[in-house]
Design a protein around this motif. Structure first.
Motif, PDB file in Angstrom:
ATOM      1  N   LYS A 102      -5.185   4.069  -7.324  1.00  0.00           N
ATOM      2  CA  LYS A 102      -3.915   4.029  -8.043  1.00  0.00           C
ATOM      3  C   LYS A 102      -3.226   2.683  -7.863  1.00  0.00           C
ATOM      4  CE  LYS A 102       0.508   6.466  -8.475  1.00  0.00           C
ATOM      5  NZ  LYS A 102       1.383   7.533  -7.923  1.00  0.00           N
ATOM      6  N   LEU A 103      -3.278   2.150  -6.642  1.00  0.00           N
ATOM      7  CA  LEU A 103      -2.666   0.849  -6.375  1.00  0.00           C
ATOM      8  C   LEU A 103      -3.348  -0.252  -7.184  1.00  0.00           C
ATOM      9  CD1 LEU A 103      -0.786  -1.047  -4.842  1.00  0.00           C
ATOM     10  CD2 LEU A 103      -2.407  -1.038  -2.944  1.00  0.00           C
TER      11      LEU A 103
ATOM     12  N   SER B  59       5.898   2.690  -1.854  1.00  0.00           N
ATOM     13  CA  SER B  59       6.095   3.352  -3.143  1.00  0.00           C
ATOM     14  C   SER B  59       5.762   2.340  -4.220  1.00  0.00           C
ATOM     15  CB  SER B  59       7.546   3.824  -3.299  1.00  0.00           C
ATOM     16  OG  SER B  59       8.400   2.710  -3.510  1.00  0.00           O
ATOM     17  N   LEU B  60       5.617   2.818  -5.441  1.00  0.00           N
ATOM     18  CA  LEU B  60       5.329   1.909  -6.541  1.00  0.00           C
ATOM     19  C   LEU B  60       6.497   1.895  -7.522  1.00  0.00           C
ATOM     20  CD1 LEU B  60       1.542   2.702  -7.141  1.00  0.00           C
ATOM     21  CD2 LEU B  60       2.543   0.760  -5.923  1.00  0.00           C
ATOM     22  N   GLY B  61       7.718   1.818  -6.982  1.00  0.00           N
ATOM     23  CA  GLY B  61       8.932   1.796  -7.789  1.00  0.00           C
ATOM     24  C   GLY B  61       9.229   0.414  -8.351  1.00  0.00           C
TER      25      GLY B  61
ATOM     26  N   ASN C  29       0.893  -1.161   0.000  1.00  0.00           N
ATOM     27  CA  ASN C  29       0.000   0.000   0.000  1.00  0.00           C
ATOM     28  C   ASN C  29       0.926   1.205   0.000  1.00  0.00           C
ATOM     29  OD1 ASN C  29      -1.802   2.127   0.477  1.00  0.00           O
ATOM     30  ND2 ASN C  29      -3.132   0.857   1.751  1.00  0.00           N
ATOM     31  N   GLN C  30       0.842   2.051  -1.029  1.00  0.00           N
ATOM     32  CA  GLN C  30       1.784   3.170  -1.095  1.00  0.00           C
ATOM     33  C   GLN C  30       1.513   4.224  -0.039  1.00  0.00           C
ATOM     34  OE1 GLN C  30      -0.667   2.714  -3.251  1.00  0.00           O
ATOM     35  NE2 GLN C  30      -1.202   4.556  -4.368  1.00  0.00           N
ATOM     36  N   LYS C  31       0.395   4.082   0.664  1.00  0.00           N
ATOM     37  CA  LYS C  31       0.101   4.967   1.793  1.00  0.00           C
ATOM     38  C   LYS C  31       0.842   4.423   3.018  1.00  0.00           C
ATOM     39  CE  LYS C  31      -3.943   7.364   3.629  1.00  0.00           C
ATOM     40  NZ  LYS C  31      -3.518   7.496   5.025  1.00  0.00           N
ATOM     41  N   GLY C  32       1.671   5.228   3.633  1.00  0.00           N
ATOM     42  CA  GLY C  32       2.433   4.773   4.789  1.00  0.00           C
ATOM     43  C   GLY C  32       1.586   4.713   6.055  1.00  0.00           C
TER      44      GLY C  32
ATOM     45  N   SER D  29      11.572  -5.993   1.459  1.00  0.00           N
ATOM     46  CA  SER D  29      11.991  -5.206   0.292  1.00  0.00           C
ATOM     47  C   SER D  29      11.855  -3.706   0.527  1.00  0.00           C
ATOM     48  CB  SER D  29      11.195  -5.626  -0.948  1.00  0.00           C
ATOM     49  OG  SER D  29       9.852  -5.189  -0.881  1.00  0.00           O
ATOM     50  N   ASP D  30      11.790  -3.306   1.793  1.00  0.00           N
ATOM     51  CA  ASP D  30      11.714  -1.892   2.159  1.00  0.00           C
ATOM     52  C   ASP D  30      13.068  -1.457   2.734  1.00  0.00           C
ATOM     53  OD1 ASP D  30      11.214   0.613   3.244  1.00  0.00           O
ATOM     54  OD2 ASP D  30       9.263   0.058   4.064  1.00  0.00           O
ATOM     55  N   PRO D  31      13.709  -0.436   2.149  1.00  0.00           N
ATOM     56  CA  PRO D  31      15.025   0.006   2.650  1.00  0.00           C
ATOM     57  C   PRO D  31      15.034   0.405   4.128  1.00  0.00           C
ATOM     58  CG  PRO D  31      14.538   1.040   0.532  1.00  0.00           C
ATOM     59  CD  PRO D  31      13.279   0.336   0.962  1.00  0.00           C
TER      60      PRO D  31
END
Length: 274
Positions: A177-178, A146-148, A26-29, A56-58
């Motif tokens: 958007k997601l 994010s959607l990178g 979810n690109q919303k944090g 997969s999150d830095p």
């Protein structure tokens, strides 16, 4: 404390059946995505499923939340993505039997730029997980907000997506958007990608707004909404600072019971569709 796993996994009792890969995104944090990854994984393992978490999150919150000492990581998802290591070299065990993790690292921030030069760059995670997928019942990928390219990789590798939705006023903001991204990935990169479910998080039954948000999400997405709802819970918020999933931090808490119920719901759903 986590230790490096030496690759001694036993093969899944289902023989050649591939483990299910689920991306949590979810690109919303701040919606409970990483909390869900950690605690769903721990609950599935408690129910005797073999589980691998891919962080997969830095920010590496899923890694630290499962007890990985980030200062002692010498091999992470980053090395796997840029081809410097094989995935088995990056697998760490956790304090819960049957639950492993490929941790993240701050270096992951630069991985997307390096990946751009690779052929088949959208399928790096898919190819990375291929030799591991029959060793686990579930592989959960915690995506960054994010959607990178790395999130595109996660969605290209996944069988399904869990979308955590916080019970707050702007709950559905960005969901369109997601879902559009999921549809594009399904059409162009991963035809098998499905929605595993929408998960309502931080639910406070005392608030009328929470009930309204639940009803709105249910009206929009109907049977795609999990029956299990994750309630707002202090112990659930405290657990990551101790490097523990809630089931180890406080097994009697509301949060532990909610995530165990979610794990059972997912197992039941997937046993029916198997």
């Amino acid at each position: 404390m986590c230790t490096i796993h030496k690759g001694t996994h036993t093969i899944n009792k289902k023989g050649k059946t591939m483990g299910k890969i689920i991306a949590l995104t979810n690109q919303k944090g701040g919606v409970g995505k990483t909390t869900t990854t950690i605690n769903l994984a721990a609950s599935l393992a408690t129910l005797e499923k073999r589980v691998l978490v891919i962080d997969s999150d830095p920010q590496a919150n899923a890694s630290s939340g499962l007890g990985v000492d980030l200062s002692k990581i010498d091999c992470s998802l980053y090395e796997c993505l840029i081809g410097e290591a094989q995935p088995r070299e990056a697998i760490y065990t956790t304090d819960i039997e049957g639950l492993d993790i490929i941790p993240s690292h701050i270096d992951l921030v630069g991985a997307e730029i390096e990946m751009l030069q690779f052929e088949g760059r959208e399928f790096i995670i898919k190819n990375m997980l291929a030799p591991l997928s029959n060793e686990y019942d579930y592989i959960l990928i915690d995506c960054s907000p994010s959607l990178g390219l790395i999130t595109v990789n996660a969605l290209s590798a996944a069988n399904s997506v869990i979308i955590p939705v916080q019970c707050e006023y702007f709950a559905l903001e960005g969901i369109g958007k997601l879902l559009s991204t999921v549809r594009i990935i399904k059409k162009k990169l991963n035809p098998q990608l499905e929605i595993e479910g929408f998960l309502l998080t931080m639910y406070d039954s005392r608030l009328r707004l929470a009930k309204q948000i639940y009803d709105e999400v249910k009206r929009h997405f109907q049977e795609l909404v999990f029956r299990t709802v994750i309630g707002r819970n202090v112990k659930l918020s405290e657990a990551p600072s101790h490097g523990l999933p809630i089931i180890l931090y406080n097994a009697e808490s509301r949060g532990a019971k909610d995530y165990l119920a979610l794990a059972k719901e997912i197992i039941k759903k997937n046993s029916r569709s198997a």
